[in-house]
Design a protein around this motif. Structure first.
Motif, PDB file in Angstrom:
ATOM      1  N   VAL A  13      76.921  25.958  -7.978  1.00 44.90           N
ATOM      2  CA  VAL A  13      77.327  27.267  -8.491  1.00 44.90           C
ATOM      3  C   VAL A  13      76.095  28.029  -8.980  1.00 44.90           C
ATOM      4  CG1 VAL A  13      78.711  28.491 -10.210  1.00 44.90           C
ATOM      5  CG2 VAL A  13      79.574  26.380  -9.166  1.00 44.90           C
ATOM      6  N   VAL A  14      75.949  29.264  -8.517  1.00 46.45           N
ATOM      7  CA  VAL A  14      74.814  30.089  -8.924  1.00 46.45           C
ATOM      8  C   VAL A  14      75.302  31.499  -9.248  1.00 46.45           C
ATOM      9  CG1 VAL A  14      73.135  28.785  -7.571  1.00 46.45           C
ATOM     10  CG2 VAL A  14      74.344  30.703  -6.513  1.00 46.45           C
ATOM     11  N   ARG A  19      79.130  31.573 -15.339  1.00 46.55           N
ATOM     12  CA  ARG A  19      79.864  31.868 -16.574  1.00 46.55           C
ATOM     13  C   ARG A  19      81.042  30.920 -16.744  1.00 46.55           C
ATOM     14  NH1 ARG A  19      80.210  38.521 -16.151  1.00 46.55           N
ATOM     15  NH2 ARG A  19      77.944  38.919 -16.284  1.00 46.55           N
ATOM     16  N   LYS A  20      81.661  30.560 -15.629  1.00 48.64           N
ATOM     17  CA  LYS A  20      82.792  29.632 -15.682  1.00 48.64           C
ATOM     18  C   LYS A  20      82.346  28.279 -16.213  1.00 48.64           C
ATOM     19  CE  LYS A  20      86.383  27.496 -12.829  1.00 48.64           C
ATOM     20  NZ  LYS A  20      86.942  27.337 -11.457  1.00 48.64           N
ATOM     21  N   LEU A  21      81.133  27.867 -15.818  1.00 49.48           N
ATOM     22  CA  LEU A  21      80.606  26.589 -16.293  1.00 49.48           C
ATOM     23  C   LEU A  21      80.481  26.589 -17.812  1.00 49.48           C
ATOM     24  CD1 LEU A  21      77.737  25.908 -13.699  1.00 49.48           C
ATOM     25  CD2 LEU A  21      80.003  24.843 -13.775  1.00 49.48           C
ATOM     26  N   PRO A  28      74.076  25.695 -17.357  1.00 49.46           N
ATOM     27  CA  PRO A  28      73.268  25.659 -16.140  1.00 49.46           C
ATOM     28  C   PRO A  28      71.795  25.438 -16.486  1.00 49.46           C
ATOM     29  CG  PRO A  28      73.805  27.921 -16.710  1.00 49.46           C
ATOM     30  CD  PRO A  28      74.544  27.051 -17.681  1.00 49.46           C
ATOM     31  N   ALA A  29      71.099  24.737 -15.627  1.00 49.32           N
ATOM     32  CA  ALA A  29      69.677  24.474 -15.841  1.00 49.32           C
ATOM     33  C   ALA A  29      69.014  24.282 -14.487  1.00 49.32           C
ATOM     34  CB  ALA A  29      69.491  23.239 -16.718  1.00 49.32           C
ATOM     35  N   SER A  38      62.746  23.354  -6.490  1.00 53.12           N
ATOM     36  CA  SER A  38      63.676  23.795  -7.528  1.00 53.12           C
ATOM     37  C   SER A  38      65.008  23.086  -7.346  1.00 53.12           C
ATOM     38  CB  SER A  38      63.868  25.312  -7.453  1.00 53.12           C
ATOM     39  OG  SER A  38      64.789  25.759  -8.423  1.00 53.12           O
ATOM     40  N   LEU A  39      65.452  22.412  -8.395  1.00 54.43           N
ATOM     41  CA  LEU A  39      66.708  21.663  -8.337  1.00 54.43           C
ATOM     42  C   LEU A  39      67.686  22.191  -9.393  1.00 54.43           C
ATOM     43  CD1 LEU A  39      68.445  19.304  -7.315  1.00 54.43           C
ATOM     44  CD2 LEU A  39      67.266  17.827  -8.969  1.00 54.43           C
ATOM     45  N   PRO A  40      68.710  22.971  -8.995  1.00 53.84           N
ATOM     46  CA  PRO A  40      69.713  23.463  -9.954  1.00 53.84           C
ATOM     47  C   PRO A  40      70.587  22.306 -10.445  1.00 53.84           C
ATOM     48  CG  PRO A  40      69.701  24.774  -7.934  1.00 53.84           C
ATOM     49  CD  PRO A  40      68.919  23.520  -7.650  1.00 53.84           C
ATOM     50  N   ILE A  41      70.806  22.250 -11.736  1.00 57.45           N
ATOM     51  CA  ILE A  41      71.624  21.181 -12.315  1.00 57.45           C
ATOM     52  C   ILE A  41      72.573  21.750 -13.367  1.00 57.45           C
ATOM     53  CG2 ILE A  41      69.922  19.362 -11.916  1.00 57.45           C
ATOM     54  CD1 ILE A  41      69.032  19.688 -14.834  1.00 57.45           C
TER      55      ILE A  41
END
Length: 223
Positions: A13-14, A19-21, A28-29, A38-41
């Motif tokens: 999710v990006v 916002r839902k998270l 988000p991080a 770059s690793l979205p977590i």
């Protein structure tokens, strides 16, 4: 070195959908680095907040992403201070086999005799020192003992800080860390002449003067 672990999950999710998270108690991080990209977590907001509140900005953290661990430094924290919630966290992945450069916070410790002897204050200078070392040697904080400050005007510079094993200081050695300064008080003395009182100069027609005894002294605190 104590191992501090933050558990995370990969994030697909990006954008505005994150916002839902946050409504679900997640933050988000991203972990980034030269080899990693770059690793979205996604992080557990409560767990991560509690952990980050207990560590220094130079602490090496272990980010456990679904079983894969990454050694990392916190590079930026975005936070909603009104709601006391995390908005986003950036982590920098580091290699335990390569030296890194980063800032380490300074903490003034000890009791300076000058405080009681001369009713002085200790003014701080730089609050971080740039260092170079391997991640496992990175100090969480650099403590500076101010008990050597016994006289007004005495100062401690970066060059006066004892060396730390396997850690190189990169900050200018002449940078000021702390200095003992006098407390300045503004003293104002006023004396008003009684109504109708006049100073006679010995001549008629001379207009009355108001005499000020003790002009105001304004001293600013010196660093």
């Amino acid at each position: 070195m104590e191992k501090i672990v933050i558990n995370a999950e990969k994030r697909d999710v990006v954008g505005k959908k994150v916002r839902k998270l946050r409504r679900e108690g997640k933050a988000p991080a991203v972990i980034y680095g030269s080899d990693l990209g770059s690793l979205p977590i996604t992080l557990d907001m409560r767990e991560t907040t509690n952990t980050l509140n207990k560590v220094s900005s130079s602490a090496i953290l272990t980010i456990n992403v679904e079983g894969t661990e990454y050694a990392a430094l916190v590079r930026e924290i975005q936070q909603d201070y009104l709601k006391n919630t995390l908005i986003h966290v950036d982590f920098l992945a580091v290699s335990m086999k390569e030296k890194l450069r980063t800032d380490v916070s300074i903490s003034l410790v000890g009791d300076a005799p000058v405080l009681e002897e001369f009713s002085a204050i200790v003014m701080s200078g730089v609050d971080v020192i740039e260092v170079e070392c391997f991640p496992q040697d990175l100090p969480g904080v650099i403590e500076v003992d101010i008990s050597s400050l016994t006289e007004l005007g005495q100062a401690i510079y970066v060059k006066d800080i004892p060396a730390i094993a396997d850690v190189d200081f990169l900050t200018d050695p002449e940078e000021l860390v702390a200095v003992a300064s006098a407390i300045k008080e503004e003293v104002v003395e006023e004396e008003e002449l009684e109504e109708g009182e006049m100073l006679e100069e010995g001549k008629e027609g001379v207009e009355p003067e108001v005499i000020e005894h003790g002009k105001s002294e304004e001293d600013s605190e010196s660093e």
